[in-house]
Structure formats: C-alpha cells, structure tokens
Design a protein around this motif. Structure first.
Motif, mmCIF file in Angstrom:
data_model
loop_
_atom_site.group_PDB
_atom_site.id
_atom_site.type_symbol
_atom_site.label_atom_id
_atom_site.label_comp_id
_atom_site.label_asym_id
_atom_site.label_seq_id
_atom_site.Cartn_x
_atom_site.Cartn_y
_atom_site.Cartn_z
ATOM 1 N N ILE A 256 0.865 -1.173 0.178
ATOM 2 C CA ILE A 256 0.022 -0.059 0.158
ATOM 3 C C ILE A 256 0.957 1.245 -0.080
ATOM 4 O O ILE A 256 0.614 2.236 -0.687
ATOM 5 C CB ILE A 256 -0.923 -0.201 1.161
ATOM 6 C CG1 ILE A 256 -2.221 -1.170 0.921
ATOM 7 C CG2 ILE A 256 -1.571 1.269 1.438
ATOM 8 C CD1 ILE A 256 -2.987 -1.112 2.343
ATOM 9 N N TYR A 399 -7.963 -1.021 -1.619
ATOM 10 C CA TYR A 399 -7.190 0.435 -1.605
ATOM 11 C C TYR A 399 -6.840 0.340 -3.119
ATOM 12 O O TYR A 399 -6.872 1.710 -3.739
ATOM 13 C CB TYR A 399 -5.871 0.138 -0.887
ATOM 14 C CG TYR A 399 -4.814 1.097 -1.174
ATOM 15 C CD1 TYR A 399 -4.924 2.765 -1.129
ATOM 16 C CD2 TYR A 399 -3.628 0.664 -2.056
ATOM 17 C CE1 TYR A 399 -3.910 3.818 -1.520
ATOM 18 C CE2 TYR A 399 -2.813 1.737 -2.096
ATOM 19 C CZ TYR A 399 -2.919 3.206 -2.219
ATOM 20 O OH TYR A 399 -2.018 3.943 -2.296
ATOM 21 N N SER A 421 -7.703 3.057 3.001
ATOM 22 C CA SER A 421 -7.098 1.793 3.145
ATOM 23 C C SER A 421 -7.100 1.516 4.838
ATOM 24 O O SER A 421 -7.230 0.218 5.158
ATOM 25 C CB SER A 421 -5.521 1.781 2.862
ATOM 26 O OG SER A 421 -4.675 2.746 3.601
#
Length: 441
Positions: A256, A399, A421
């Motif tokens: 991420i 995400y 997220s």
C-alpha cells in the motif's frame, strides 16, 4: 490466573510511555534526514531519499514478523510462566534474524537496481536512491537481529530497556547524519551510512539488554536451554506459521505505501517530495500511537497465556481509550502545526505549496488510522496471524481499486485512497474480534 484489577490506566501508561518515547525517536531520524537533505539540496535528492526509504521499508519490513511475532509468543510464554521458553524464543528469533539479514546483504546487488526499476525512479532521483540503498543494506543483519530483540523486550514488558536501546540507535543516527551530510557533504550516501552504523550499535546494545534481563548468570541460563528445547518442532512450527501469516500481512501493507509513493512519483518530482514531507508527520503519529498498540500486544498476550478473559477485555478497553484520545490529539496537532513543519523541512516553494494543499488529508490520518493500529496490536498479542493476513489482503485489494478510481483527482485522490485503506483494514479486523473473544473463553 492473572488478575484484571492489576491493569489500570496508570499501569497501561507506565508501560506505554517508554515505547511512545522510543517510537517518537524512530521517525525523528527520518525527519532529520529530510530536513538536512531538503534544506541543503534540491528536490531531486529529497526524492531520491524518499524512493530509497520506500524500497528499503518494503524489503526490511517484510521481515517485521521478527518483531511482531516474537512479541506475542514471548508475552504468552511469560503469561504461562514458562521461563525456559522465554529464553529459547530469543535464541531462535535472533538466529533467524541474523541469518535473514546476511541473506538480504548477499542479494542487495540484485534487489537495489530491481527496486529502482519497479519504482520508475524519475530522472536524477535514481542515483541518489542507489547510493542511499547501497549503504543501508550493509546494516541488514543488524537491523533484522534488532527486530527480534526489540520484540522480545516488548513481549516481556521491559519497555524502558527497549527505549534505552532505541535511544542509543537513534541518537547515533542523528549525530552521524549531521556529520556525514551536514559537515562532510556526503548526501544520500551519508544518510545511509550513518543509519547502518547506528543499527550495528543497536544490535550490540540489544545483546547487552538480553544479558541484563536474564541477570548475572545469563550465560548459564542460555546454556541450559537444551538442543531438544531449542529445536522443539512444535515451537519452531508455531514460530514459522505465525511469522508467515504476519509476513504476508506486512507485505500487503508495505505494498500500500509503496503504491502510494509510486503514484506520487508518476505525477512528478514535486508531488513525490511533497508527499514524503507530509509522511514524516504521519510517521511520527503512527509510531507514537503504536506505543499503545505495543502495550496491547504484551497485555493481550499475557492475558491469553494466563487464560484470563477478564484481563483480556480490560486490556483491550484501556488501550483503546488511550489510542482514541491520542489519535484526536495528533490530528489536531498536524492540522495546526503542519504549515510550520513544512516550512522547516523544505525551502522549495513548489514542494511547500503542494504539501500545504494536501495537509488536511495528512491531518486526518491519525484519527482514521488509529483503530487499525490498535487492532493490529490486539491480534498480534493473540498470535492471530490469519486474521491479520486476511485483513491486510482485503485492505490492499480495496485500496488499489480506490486509487485507480480516484486517479483523475491527482494527488488528492492518492491521499483519499490512503485514508480509505486504514478504514478498510480496521473494518476487516473488527469483523474478526468476536471470534477472537470466543476463542479466549
């Protein structure tokens, strides 16, 4: 049987404050890096350190299970009053950390150029990132070995010792950073070299901390751990399985942040540098608030080891109260003090302008993210690796979908996707809490 009355707000804070202070020192090193590079160089060098740090975090924190898994296992052994297993845990995990670190060092000539290629480094940024990473990989064995020691100390609740070793590492890091970059003009290479030397010092300090915890006869205690106990297949299998789940979880979360940086890099050097400046504030809040999550790890692990559901519930509630209050305070602090912090960290007008425009999104991160950070600590203490793994994978998938959807919004879309997220991960872990409580019976 543990007594839930022993867990008070004062006890929670007494255990948490050394972690909070130690955690605050960790991003402070990165802030010093950014300030020195940002004030003495241009946006390309700052972007190079940003890219190099992202790649390094992705590689090193893939092995963050050495800290997290060891904390939960140690805390449960302590709760069960199994002193021999406490000693065996640090020997197993330290050997694993050093071995994996040597492996990373050997593979670094392949990892560094591959990472820079995958990150699509903008022109002029890649060279600085390469110099930084080459130096940092020299400290890989020390960094991973220290992960294991730090997790062991936190699992035992020896937070002041953990703080002392952390302060040693970060104090040396800052001093060497100022020497190599500020005085000797070594640039990104100097930042990497200073951190590496500090990591080896921390490993030495961590080994001294182990001896202090075990007492004057620490050598004798470690020697009494027979090979059969040290290589006990059930314990080794548990360490591997838990660590494998946490490794997948960590890789998903690192993906991420790597994608966050890559998305900014695709917009150009200014968004990349501006987001890196803002992420220093996010890092400080996350590291500090992790003090309560780490306290939850030790308390939850000890409660489960002692088979006390009442202690478990009280530990969750009290650490939750502190976490929520801390998240609110950090969000307000970033919103109010952010413009001054941005002005301090970089003199580039374009970087300052974009960073100030994105500041409200940055300020929202501590309040939105605190639930996921605390729940991480609860599930790590419970050694519930599968739940952590599944929640992180769900958060990563959602995400990426959100980031692609919001691409037309530019840098604002990048920040909104990051905020989402945290919410995705907290919701996924929240769904797993009832099952955790049922198992605690």
């Amino acid at each position: 049987m543990a007594d839930d009355r022993n867990i008070t707000r004062g006890a929670i804070f007494a255990q948490a404050w050394p972690i909070i202070l130690g955690q605050a020192l960790m991003p402070l090193v990165s802030v010093v890096d950014v300030a020195v590079i940002g004030r003495l160089s241009d946006g390309r060098n700052l972007g190079g350190v940003a890219l190099g740090t992202t790649i390094l975090n992705l590689v090193f924190w893939s092995f963050g299970f050495l800290r997290m898994g060891v904390t939960g296992i140690t805390a449960q052994a302590k709760g069960a009053r199994d002193d021999e297993e406490v000693c065996a845990t640090i020997l197993r995990s330290l050997a694993l950390g050093l071995g994996l670190g040597v492996m990373l060092l050997a593979l670094s000539p392949v990892i560094v150029p591959l990472g820079l290629r995958l990150m699509a480094a903008p022109a002029g940024v890649g060279d600085a990132a390469h110099d930084f990473l080459t130096m940092r990989f020299l400290g890989a064995p020390a960094a991973l070995g220290f992960y294991a020691i730090n997790g062991w100390l936190l699992g035992l609740g020896r937070t002041r010792l953990a703080l002392g070793v952390q302060a040693l590492m970060n104090g040396m890091n800052i001093g060497l950073d100022l020497l190599f970059v500020g005085a000797l003009g070594m640039g990104a290479r100097g930042v990497g070299l200073g951190t590496t030397l500090a990591e080896w010092s921390a490993l030495a300090g961590g080994i001294a901390a182990i001896a202090l915890v075990l007492g004057p006869d620490w050598r004798g205690q470690l020697r009494t751990i027979g090979r059969a106990r040290l290589l006990d297949m059930a314990a080794v299998r548990r360490l591997v399985v838990v660590n494998a789940d946490i490794m997948v979880r960590t890789l998903a979360l690192l993906a991420i942040f790597t994608w966050f940086t890559r998305s900014a890099a695709a917009l150009g050097p200014v968004p990349l540098a501006a987001n890196h400046v803002l992420m220093q504030m996010v890092s400080i809040s996350a590291f500090v608030l992790d003090g309560f999550a780490f306290t939850a790890e030790a308390r939850v692990g000890a409660a489960i080891g002692a088979r006390s559901r009442a202690t478990l519930l009280r530990a969750i509630r009290l650490t939750g109260e502190f976490s929520l209050g801390g998240g609110l305070l950090f969000s307000l602090a970033i919103f109010l003090a952010g413009p001054a912090a941005i002005a301090f960290l970089t003199h580039d007008a374009a970087i300052r302008g974009l960073a100030n425009a994105m500041l409200p999104y940055c300020a929202a991160v501590p309040l939105v993210g605190v639930a996921s950070w605390l729940l991480d600590g609860i599930f790590i203490g419970a050694i519930a690796g599968a739940a952590l793994r599944n929640a992180a994978l769900v958060a990563l998938g959602l995400y990426l979908l959100t980031d692609f959807t919001l691409k037309p919004m530019g840098d604002a879309g990048i920040w909104i996707a990051l905020l989402a997220s945290y919410a995705y991960r907290a919701m996924a872990l929240g769904f797993a809490v009832p099952g955790l409580l049922r198992r605690s019976r």
